[in-house]
Design a protein around this motif. Structure first.
Motif, PDB file in Angstrom:
ATOM      1  N   UNK A   1      23.481   1.954  37.288  1.00 28.94           N
ATOM      2  CA  UNK A   1      24.428   0.841  37.386  1.00 28.94           C
ATOM      3  C   UNK A   1      25.440   0.811  36.240  1.00 28.94           C
ATOM      4  N   UNK A   2      25.040   1.260  35.067  1.00 25.20           N
ATOM      5  CA  UNK A   2      25.866   1.070  33.872  1.00 25.20           C
ATOM      6  C   UNK A   2      26.627   2.309  33.409  1.00 25.20           C
ATOM      7  N   UNK A   3      26.458   3.423  34.081  1.00 25.32           N
ATOM      8  CA  UNK A   3      27.161   4.644  33.694  1.00 25.32           C
ATOM      9  C   UNK A   3      27.945   5.193  34.879  1.00 25.32           C
ATOM     10  N   UNK A   4      29.120   5.679  34.606  1.00 27.04           N
ATOM     11  CA  UNK A   4      29.973   6.221  35.662  1.00 27.04           C
ATOM     12  C   UNK A   4      30.069   7.742  35.602  1.00 27.04           C
ATOM     13  N   UNK A   5      29.873   8.303  34.430  1.00 26.56           N
ATOM     14  CA  UNK A   5      30.004   9.742  34.252  1.00 26.56           C
ATOM     15  C   UNK A   5      28.751  10.442  34.776  1.00 26.56           C
ATOM     16  N   UNK A   6      28.929  11.310  35.771  1.00 26.55           N
ATOM     17  CA  UNK A   6      27.799  11.983  36.399  1.00 26.55           C
ATOM     18  C   UNK A   6      27.024  12.857  35.424  1.00 26.55           C
ATOM     19  N   UNK A   7      27.709  13.507  34.517  1.00 28.17           N
ATOM     20  CA  UNK A   7      27.026  14.353  33.527  1.00 28.17           C
ATOM     21  C   UNK A   7      26.173  13.512  32.589  1.00 28.17           C
ATOM     22  N   UNK A   8      26.688  12.350  32.212  1.00 31.53           N
ATOM     23  CA  UNK A   8      25.927  11.443  31.343  1.00 31.53           C
ATOM     24  C   UNK A   8      24.688  10.924  32.076  1.00 31.53           C
ATOM     25  N   UNK A   9      24.847  10.555  33.327  1.00 36.39           N
ATOM     26  CA  UNK A   9      23.695  10.086  34.113  1.00 36.39           C
ATOM     27  C   UNK A   9      22.655  11.194  34.211  1.00 36.39           C
TER      28      UNK A   9
END
Length: 108
Positions: free
Chosen positions: A27-35
């Motif tokens: 819910x709180x992250x948009x960057x796929x690499x970060x997720x």
């Protein structure tokens, strides 16, 4: 499910903790690499449990964040009935990609 009893009779389950944490990451992250990096700390089984509890938008974000190999391993950890439900909802190119990577004995 493992339960711990803390002072004052408060019960916290490990399962609820990781489920809530994974949902919060999505819910709180948009960057796929970060997720993907953040989810690397979790076992495929834990992610599979979450997958059956999230809405379609978060499922799509999860699909985009995981490598196809990781996503396939998550799917392999699902109950067959749950996997079938997800397969019915998936876009055809993703479904084909998963079937290209899934272990043959997991198709039964």
């Amino acid at each position: 499910m493992i339960k711990f009893i803390k002072g004052g009779g408060i019960i916290m389950t490990i399962e609820n903790n990781y489920i809530n944490t994974i949902i919060t990451i999505l819910e709180n992250h948009e960057d796929y690499h970060e997720i993907n990096r953040l989810l690397d700390d979790y076992h495929h089984y834990e992610i599979a449990k979450v997958l059956m509890q999230i809405d379609d938008d978060l499922k799509e974000k999860l699909y985009q964040s995981l490598s196809i190999i990781s996503l396939t391993e998550v799917i392999e950890d699902l109950d067959p009935d749950d996997a079938f439900i997800l397969f019915e909802q998936m876009k055809l190119p993703l479904l084909i990609n998963i079937f290209d990577h899934i272990e043959t004995d997991d198709l039964v």
